[in-house]
Design a protein around this motif. Structure first.
Motif, PDB file in Angstrom:
ATOM      1  N   SER A  47       0.835  -1.202   0.000  1.00 43.61           N
ATOM      2  CA  SER A  47       0.000   0.000   0.000  1.00 43.61           C
ATOM      3  C   SER A  47       0.865   1.245   0.000  1.00 43.61           C
ATOM      4  CB  SER A  47      -0.940   0.006   1.211  1.00 43.61           C
ATOM      5  OG  SER A  47      -0.196  -0.134   2.415  1.00 43.61           O
ATOM      6  N   LEU A  48       0.363   2.298  -0.624  1.00 42.15           N
ATOM      7  CA  LEU A  48       1.097   3.555  -0.725  1.00 42.15           C
ATOM      8  C   LEU A  48       0.152   4.708  -0.406  1.00 42.15           C
ATOM      9  CD1 LEU A  48       3.735   5.055  -1.599  1.00 42.15           C
ATOM     10  CD2 LEU A  48       2.748   5.154  -3.892  1.00 42.15           C
ATOM     11  N   ARG A  49       0.545   5.533   0.557  1.00 43.89           N
ATOM     12  CA  ARG A  49      -0.275   6.693   0.900  1.00 43.89           C
ATOM     13  C   ARG A  49      -0.072   7.798  -0.123  1.00 43.89           C
ATOM     14  NH1 ARG A  49      -0.409  10.549   6.358  1.00 43.89           N
ATOM     15  NH2 ARG A  49      -1.934  11.999   5.506  1.00 43.89           N
ATOM     16  N   LEU A  50      -1.192   8.363  -0.579  1.00 37.85           N
ATOM     17  CA  LEU A  50      -1.133   9.508  -1.477  1.00 37.85           C
ATOM     18  C   LEU A  50      -0.965  10.794  -0.672  1.00 37.85           C
ATOM     19  CD1 LEU A  50      -3.995   8.542  -3.946  1.00 37.85           C
ATOM     20  CD2 LEU A  50      -1.545   8.597  -4.460  1.00 37.85           C
ATOM     21  N   PRO A  51      -0.301  11.798  -1.231  1.00 38.68           N
ATOM     22  CA  PRO A  51      -0.201  13.088  -0.535  1.00 38.68           C
ATOM     23  C   PRO A  51      -1.584  13.694  -0.311  1.00 38.68           C
ATOM     24  CG  PRO A  51       1.356  12.956  -2.354  1.00 38.68           C
ATOM     25  CD  PRO A  51       0.447  11.781  -2.498  1.00 38.68           C
ATOM     26  N   GLY A  52      -1.702  14.464   0.755  1.00 42.16           N
ATOM     27  CA  GLY A  52      -2.973  15.114   1.067  1.00 42.16           C
ATOM     28  C   GLY A  52      -3.462  14.740   2.449  1.00 42.16           C
ATOM     29  N   PRO A  53      -4.408  15.494   2.969  1.00 40.75           N
ATOM     30  CA  PRO A  53      -4.892  15.276   4.342  1.00 40.75           C
ATOM     31  C   PRO A  53      -5.930  14.166   4.468  1.00 40.75           C
ATOM     32  CG  PRO A  53      -6.014  17.150   3.367  1.00 40.75           C
ATOM     33  CD  PRO A  53      -5.002  16.695   2.343  1.00 40.75           C
ATOM     34  N   GLU A  54      -6.367  13.576   3.349  1.00 42.49           N
ATOM     35  CA  GLU A  54      -7.498  12.640   3.405  1.00 42.49           C
ATOM     36  C   GLU A  54      -7.133  11.240   3.861  1.00 42.49           C
ATOM     37  OE1 GLU A  54      -6.453  14.124   0.613  1.00 42.49           O
ATOM     38  OE2 GLU A  54      -7.949  15.647   0.097  1.00 42.49           O
ATOM     39  N   HIS A  55      -5.839  10.915   3.937  1.00 39.41           N
ATOM     40  CA  HIS A  55      -5.418   9.551   4.227  1.00 39.41           C
ATOM     41  C   HIS A  55      -6.008   8.577   3.189  1.00 39.41           C
ATOM     42  CE1 HIS A  55      -4.282  11.279   8.114  1.00 39.41           C
ATOM     43  NE2 HIS A  55      -3.476  10.252   8.249  1.00 39.41           N
ATOM     44  N   HIS A  56      -5.708   8.877   1.937  1.00 36.55           N
ATOM     45  CA  HIS A  56      -6.073   7.983   0.853  1.00 36.55           C
ATOM     46  C   HIS A  56      -4.849   7.166   0.437  1.00 36.55           C
ATOM     47  CE1 HIS A  56      -9.749  10.577  -0.480  1.00 36.55           C
ATOM     48  NE2 HIS A  56      -9.980   9.890   0.611  1.00 36.55           N
ATOM     49  N   PHE A  57      -5.119   5.939   0.002  1.00 42.16           N
ATOM     50  CA  PHE A  57      -4.049   5.006  -0.306  1.00 42.16           C
ATOM     51  C   PHE A  57      -4.320   4.314  -1.634  1.00 42.16           C
ATOM     52  CE2 PHE A  57      -4.675   5.438   4.181  1.00 42.16           C
ATOM     53  CZ  PHE A  57      -3.395   5.607   4.687  1.00 42.16           C
ATOM     54  N   LEU A  58      -3.246   3.833  -2.230  1.00 38.06           N
ATOM     55  CA  LEU A  58      -3.334   2.965  -3.393  1.00 38.06           C
ATOM     56  C   LEU A  58      -3.012   1.550  -2.956  1.00 38.06           C
ATOM     57  CD1 LEU A  58      -1.414   5.139  -6.023  1.00 38.06           C
ATOM     58  CD2 LEU A  58      -3.898   4.914  -5.759  1.00 38.06           C
ATOM     59  N   ILE A  59      -3.781   0.594  -3.487  1.00 40.43           N
ATOM     60  CA  ILE A  59      -3.567  -0.809  -3.124  1.00 40.43           C
ATOM     61  C   ILE A  59      -4.018  -1.678  -4.292  1.00 40.43           C
ATOM     62  CG2 ILE A  59      -5.834  -1.297  -2.087  1.00 40.43           C
ATOM     63  CD1 ILE A  59      -4.211  -2.580   0.287  1.00 40.43           C
ATOM     64  N   ASN A  60      -3.652  -2.946  -4.273  1.00 39.17           N
ATOM     65  CA  ASN A  60      -3.980  -3.841  -5.377  1.00 39.17           C
ATOM     66  C   ASN A  60      -5.456  -4.211  -5.400  1.00 39.17           C
ATOM     67  OD1 ASN A  60      -3.059  -5.161  -2.904  1.00 39.17           O
ATOM     68  ND2 ASN A  60      -3.466  -7.096  -3.929  1.00 39.17           N
ATOM     69  N   PRO A  61      -6.018  -4.382  -6.586  1.00 42.88           N
ATOM     70  CA  PRO A  61      -7.384  -4.924  -6.696  1.00 42.88           C
ATOM     71  C   PRO A  61      -7.380  -6.377  -6.218  1.00 42.88           C
ATOM     72  CG  PRO A  61      -6.608  -3.991  -8.781  1.00 42.88           C
ATOM     73  CD  PRO A  61      -5.429  -4.109  -7.901  1.00 42.88           C
ATOM     74  N   TYR A  62      -8.260  -6.695  -5.313  1.00 40.00           N
ATOM     75  CA  TYR A  62      -8.301  -8.050  -4.750  1.00 40.00           C
ATOM     76  C   TYR A  62      -8.695  -9.044  -5.829  1.00 40.00           C
ATOM     77  CZ  TYR A  62      -9.188 -11.572  -1.104  1.00 40.00           C
ATOM     78  OH  TYR A  62      -9.158 -12.683  -0.299  1.00 40.00           O
TER      79      TYR A  62
END
Length: 262
Positions: A47-62
């Motif tokens: 997982s990789l956190r995207l910049p910004g205050p929202e705490h959004h992440f990129l992750i693999n499609p299950y």
């Protein structure tokens, strides 16, 4: 020596170009983990956190193999593991329990990489854990945490113990489970995992030989760890080593799996 292309400042939202760059970097790591045979079918996550205050992440499609991951099919999720944008792919929120805990606790843990490899699980099952038997393992000497097995990581209550056990370390050995590394970028987390995995492979191979093992002194092990982490300098410096290694990995992917960028 271990600094590799950090992501943008966490509090500043990513531009479209920045998000695309991060998507490609994370997709590259998925493909490299597949190439170096560190996968467990469709399981485990990076997982990789995207910049910004929202705490959004990129992750693999299950459901997709790591060799099928591309920049565009990565799923954007929130700290609970739920998609924040329409996606045709399912996600596995339960698998994000470990990742979300560490992301939330560590600002420097922008990428969290978890594996279930044979060598990693073998060392995770050993009472003494990772031994300083080789220069590769010494990078993690006194710099790896240990977390006792509590069952499949489906319970949020386990998160506080995970956070306490990893502390400020760049790596965590999940006993009877597997390996985990963090990084300020996906590239850094991958390179740490590559060498943690190699260290485990070397340990299991050395132990299989059956002969007495040579363990350097604590002084030498700690000094080497400081050298490899960039905390100690000598007559020569090699500050660009990990950046050069990551560039080489991208060239490898450009030859064998250029579609990771799609």
């Amino acid at each position: 020596m271990t600094t590799v292309l950090p992501t943008a400042t966490a509090g500043v939202p990513a531009t479209a170009d920045e998000e695309l760059r991060l998507r490609r970097e994370l997709a590259a790591v998925y493909r490299l983990v597949a190439h170096f045979r560190m996968t467990d079918l469709i399981f485990t996550h990076i997982s990789l956190r995207l910049p910004g205050p929202e705490h959004h992440f990129l992750i693999n499609p299950y459901g997709l193999l790591f060799e099928e991951i591309t920049a565009s099919n990565l799923v954007k999720i929130d700290l609970s593991g739920d998609p924040v944008e329409p996606t045709p792919y399912p996600v596995n929120p339960a698998g994000f329990v470990i990742h979300s805990a560490i992301h939330a606790a560590r600002q420097d843990a922008r990428c969290v990489l978890h594996t279930h490899t044979k060598a990693g699980c073998a060392v995770a099952a050993q009472q003494d854990g990772l031994l300083p038997l080789n220069q590769m393992s010494m990078e993690f000497h006194n710099r790896v945490g240990y977390h006792d097995y509590e069952g499949v990581a489906l319970n949020l209550d386990e998160q506080r113990r995970l956070i306490a056990d990893i502390g400020t370390h760049p790596a965590l050995i999940l006993r009877n489970h597997g390996l985990l590394t963090v990084g300020e970028s996906a590239a850094q987390a991958f390179l740490r995992m590559y060498y943690l995995e190699k260290a485990c492979e070397i340990q299991v191979t050395a132990q299989a030989g059956g002969g007495p093992l040579v363990v350097p002194s604590e002084e030498v092990c700690e000094y080497t760890a400081r050298q490899l982490s960039g905390e100690e300098t000598g007559d020569f410096e090699d500050d660009g080593a990990y950046d050069l290694a990551w560039a080489a990995m991208l060239r490898l992917l450009d030859r064998i799996a250029p579609d990771y960028k799609d």
